[in-house]
Design a protein around this motif. Structure first.
Motif, PDB file in Angstrom:
ATOM      1  N   ILE A  26     -15.805   5.476  15.596  1.00 18.64           N
ATOM      2  CA  ILE A  26     -14.347   4.920  15.057  1.00 18.64           C
ATOM      3  C   ILE A  26     -13.780   5.538  14.061  1.00 18.64           C
ATOM      4  O   ILE A  26     -14.412   5.597  12.694  1.00 18.64           O
ATOM      5  CB  ILE A  26     -14.188   3.036  15.022  1.00 18.64           C
ATOM      6  N   GLN A  27     -12.734   5.875  13.899  1.00 21.96           N
ATOM      7  CA  GLN A  27     -11.869   6.700  13.015  1.00 21.96           C
ATOM      8  C   GLN A  27     -11.480   5.666  11.921  1.00 21.96           C
ATOM      9  O   GLN A  27     -10.488   4.917  12.347  1.00 21.96           O
ATOM     10  CB  GLN A  27     -10.645   7.718  13.424  1.00 21.96           C
ATOM     11  N   LEU A  28     -11.983   5.565  10.641  1.00 25.60           N
ATOM     12  CA  LEU A  28     -11.415   4.797   9.598  1.00 25.60           C
ATOM     13  C   LEU A  28     -10.717   5.439   8.628  1.00 25.60           C
ATOM     14  O   LEU A  28     -10.789   6.644   8.410  1.00 25.60           O
ATOM     15  CB  LEU A  28     -12.277   4.034   9.047  1.00 25.60           C
ATOM     16  N   PRO A  29      -9.699   4.856   7.967  1.00 23.53           N
ATOM     17  CA  PRO A  29      -9.195   3.411   8.056  1.00 23.53           C
ATOM     18  C   PRO A  29      -8.673   3.335   9.550  1.00 23.53           C
ATOM     19  O   PRO A  29      -7.896   4.168   9.964  1.00 23.53           O
ATOM     20  CB  PRO A  29      -8.285   3.052   7.028  1.00 23.53           C
ATOM     21  N   LEU A  30      -8.816   2.039  10.014  1.00 23.81           N
ATOM     22  CA  LEU A  30      -8.418   1.742  11.203  1.00 23.81           C
ATOM     23  C   LEU A  30      -7.317   0.430  10.980  1.00 23.81           C
ATOM     24  O   LEU A  30      -7.647  -0.579  10.524  1.00 23.81           O
ATOM     25  CB  LEU A  30      -9.235   1.263  12.354  1.00 23.81           C
ATOM     26  N   GLU A  31      -5.815   0.744  11.234  1.00 21.91           N
ATOM     27  CA  GLU A  31      -5.041  -0.390  10.939  1.00 21.91           C
ATOM     28  C   GLU A  31      -5.034  -1.114  12.402  1.00 21.91           C
ATOM     29  O   GLU A  31      -5.176  -1.033  13.500  1.00 21.91           O
ATOM     30  CB  GLU A  31      -3.540   0.175  11.267  1.00 21.91           C
ATOM     31  N   LEU A  32      -5.368  -2.704  12.043  1.00 26.73           N
ATOM     32  CA  LEU A  32      -5.458  -3.469  13.041  1.00 26.73           C
ATOM     33  C   LEU A  32      -4.601  -4.711  12.901  1.00 26.73           C
ATOM     34  O   LEU A  32      -4.069  -5.161  11.668  1.00 26.73           O
ATOM     35  CB  LEU A  32      -6.709  -4.583  12.687  1.00 26.73           C
ATOM     36  N   LYS A  33      -3.509  -4.523  14.046  1.00 29.03           N
ATOM     37  CA  LYS A  33      -2.245  -5.404  13.982  1.00 29.03           C
ATOM     38  C   LYS A  33      -2.753  -6.591  14.472  1.00 29.03           C
ATOM     39  O   LYS A  33      -2.953  -6.907  15.683  1.00 29.03           O
ATOM     40  CB  LYS A  33      -1.123  -4.781  14.770  1.00 29.03           C
ATOM     41  N   ILE A  34      -2.594  -8.133  13.767  1.00 29.02           N
ATOM     42  CA  ILE A  34      -2.940  -9.171  14.492  1.00 29.02           C
ATOM     43  C   ILE A  34      -1.895  -9.937  14.970  1.00 29.02           C
ATOM     44  O   ILE A  34      -0.883  -9.986  14.443  1.00 29.02           O
ATOM     45  CB  ILE A  34      -3.575  -9.979  13.188  1.00 29.02           C
ATOM     46  N   THR A  35      -2.219 -10.151  16.297  1.00 32.09           N
ATOM     47  CA  THR A  35      -0.978 -10.588  17.208  1.00 32.09           C
ATOM     48  C   THR A  35      -1.377 -11.885  17.812  1.00 32.09           C
ATOM     49  O   THR A  35      -0.337 -12.555  18.426  1.00 32.09           O
ATOM     50  CB  THR A  35      -0.365  -9.465  18.180  1.00 32.09           C
ATOM     51  N   GLN A  36      -2.567 -12.365  17.763  1.00 29.32           N
ATOM     52  CA  GLN A  36      -2.676 -13.667  18.386  1.00 29.32           C
ATOM     53  C   GLN A  36      -4.102 -14.202  17.690  1.00 29.32           C
ATOM     54  O   GLN A  36      -4.773 -13.599  17.031  1.00 29.32           O
ATOM     55  CB  GLN A  36      -3.542 -13.431  19.838  1.00 29.32           C
ATOM     56  N   ILE A  37      -3.957 -15.755  17.681  1.00 32.39           N
ATOM     57  CA  ILE A  37      -5.125 -16.450  17.288  1.00 32.39           C
ATOM     58  C   ILE A  37      -5.498 -17.403  18.409  1.00 32.39           C
ATOM     59  O   ILE A  37      -4.793 -17.867  19.242  1.00 32.39           O
ATOM     60  CB  ILE A  37      -4.483 -17.460  15.919  1.00 32.39           C
ATOM     61  N   GLY A  38      -6.886 -17.403  18.322  1.00 36.70           N
ATOM     62  CA  GLY A  38      -7.218 -18.379  19.513  1.00 36.70           C
ATOM     63  C   GLY A  38      -8.685 -19.387  19.126  1.00 36.70           C
ATOM     64  O   GLY A  38      -8.949 -18.835  17.997  1.00 36.70           O
ATOM     65  N   VAL A  39      -8.885 -19.850  20.235  1.00 38.27           N
ATOM     66  CA  VAL A  39     -10.377 -20.646  19.834  1.00 38.27           C
ATOM     67  C   VAL A  39     -11.109 -20.503  21.334  1.00 38.27           C
ATOM     68  O   VAL A  39     -10.755 -20.613  22.079  1.00 38.27           O
ATOM     69  CB  VAL A  39     -10.169 -22.201  19.760  1.00 38.27           C
ATOM     70  N   VAL A  40     -12.398 -20.187  20.824  1.00 40.33           N
ATOM     71  CA  VAL A  40     -13.433 -20.035  21.778  1.00 40.33           C
ATOM     72  C   VAL A  40     -14.373 -21.086  21.538  1.00 40.33           C
ATOM     73  O   VAL A  40     -14.829 -21.480  20.447  1.00 40.33           O
ATOM     74  CB  VAL A  40     -14.022 -18.346  21.922  1.00 40.33           C
ATOM     75  N   LYS A  41     -15.148 -21.589  22.642  1.00 35.82           N
ATOM     76  CA  LYS A  41     -16.358 -22.300  22.431  1.00 35.82           C
ATOM     77  C   LYS A  41     -17.588 -21.417  22.913  1.00 35.82           C
ATOM     78  O   LYS A  41     -17.205 -20.563  23.525  1.00 35.82           O
ATOM     79  CB  LYS A  41     -16.418 -23.512  23.100  1.00 35.82           C
ATOM     80  N   PHE A  42     -18.690 -21.754  22.375  1.00 33.77           N
ATOM     81  CA  PHE A  42     -19.948 -20.981  22.761  1.00 33.77           C
ATOM     82  C   PHE A  42     -21.293 -21.915  22.573  1.00 33.77           C
ATOM     83  O   PHE A  42     -21.117 -22.901  21.841  1.00 33.77           O
ATOM     84  CB  PHE A  42     -19.695 -19.750  21.754  1.00 33.77           C
ATOM     85  N   GLU A  43     -22.022 -21.447  22.941  1.00 38.40           N
ATOM     86  CA  GLU A  43     -22.626 -20.545  24.127  1.00 38.40           C
ATOM     87  C   GLU A  43     -22.645 -21.464  25.595  1.00 38.40           C
ATOM     88  O   GLU A  43     -23.119 -22.461  25.351  1.00 38.40           O
ATOM     89  CB  GLU A  43     -23.997 -19.865  23.668  1.00 38.40           C
ATOM     90  N   PRO A  44     -22.357 -20.884  26.434  1.00 39.11           N
ATOM     91  CA  PRO A  44     -21.811 -19.457  26.956  1.00 39.11           C
ATOM     92  C   PRO A  44     -20.370 -19.564  26.112  1.00 39.11           C
ATOM     93  O   PRO A  44     -19.579 -20.550  26.084  1.00 39.11           O
ATOM     94  CB  PRO A  44     -21.813 -19.331  28.354  1.00 39.11           C
ATOM     95  N   VAL A  45     -19.848 -18.258  25.977  1.00 37.21           N
ATOM     96  CA  VAL A  45     -18.343 -18.188  25.232  1.00 37.21           C
ATOM     97  C   VAL A  45     -17.454 -18.407  26.412  1.00 37.21           C
ATOM     98  O   VAL A  45     -17.517 -17.900  27.380  1.00 37.21           O
ATOM     99  CB  VAL A  45     -18.432 -16.639  24.929  1.00 37.21           C
TER     100      VAL A  45
END
Length: 178
Positions: A148-167
């Motif tokens: 993975i070529q760094l630096p890597l720009e990460l554009k945050i476009t969503q927020i979510g909720v997961v429950k786990f385990e299992p995911v």
């Protein structure tokens, strides 16, 4: 059962991470990340309990008032547990730190059992590339991740909720562009 509040990225940002995950899985080095079907993400908070209906309303309101964030993942890291974790991490900036603090603040009345390592002041923002790696596979895992070529720009476009385990993805909300 636990609940994680996570941020997701646009398709361009997540592609290098997905490629690394696929190669790690193909070479039987680390399968735990891609198998549950969760996308590349940074976890902002983990709770033992969560009122999903109220939480979704609060997160939607926060997302509607936030605007898309961009962060630069600029280094690799390792959590040296008995089963090491390889990750990439952003240089923590004020926007990201404040966003994480706001999540904890807006959810405080609808959650229980906040995990200490994800609380403000303890949180280390990171995007897991591989975990549960056998020691013999660690050099190969690191070699794949470092493609993975760094630096890597990460554009945050969503927020979510997961429950786990299992995911299981409970919901994801688009962050409004302003």
């Amino acid at each position: 059962m636990a609940y994680a509040v996570v941020i997701y990225f646009d398709k361009t940002s997540e592609l290098p991470i997905l490629n690394a995950w696929r190669e790690l899985e193909k070479k039987n080095i680390s399968q735990a990340i891609s198998n549950p079907g969760i996308r590349p993400h940074i976890t902002l908070a983990i709770y033992d309990s969560l009122n999903c209906i109220e939480c979704e309303k609060e997160i939607k309101q926060l997302a509607d008032n936030s605007g898309v964030l961009s962060i630069n993942a600029d280094h690799f890291g390792i959590f040296p547990h008995s089963s090491p974790v390889i990750f990439i991490a952003p240089a923590p900036n004020c926007e990201l730190i404040n966003f994480q603090k706001r999540i904890h603040h807006v959810l405080k009345n609808n959650v229980g059992g906040s995990w200490e390592m994800y609380q403000s002041g303890n949180w280390v923002p990171h995007l897991t590339l591989a975990h549960d790696i056998e020691k013999k596979n660690f050099p190969a895992a690191l070699e794949i991740c470092m493609k993975i070529q760094l630096p890597l720009e990460l554009k945050i476009t969503q927020i979510g909720v997961v429950k786990f385990e299992p995911v299981k993805q409970l919901f994801e909300i688009d962050i409004e562009t302003h």
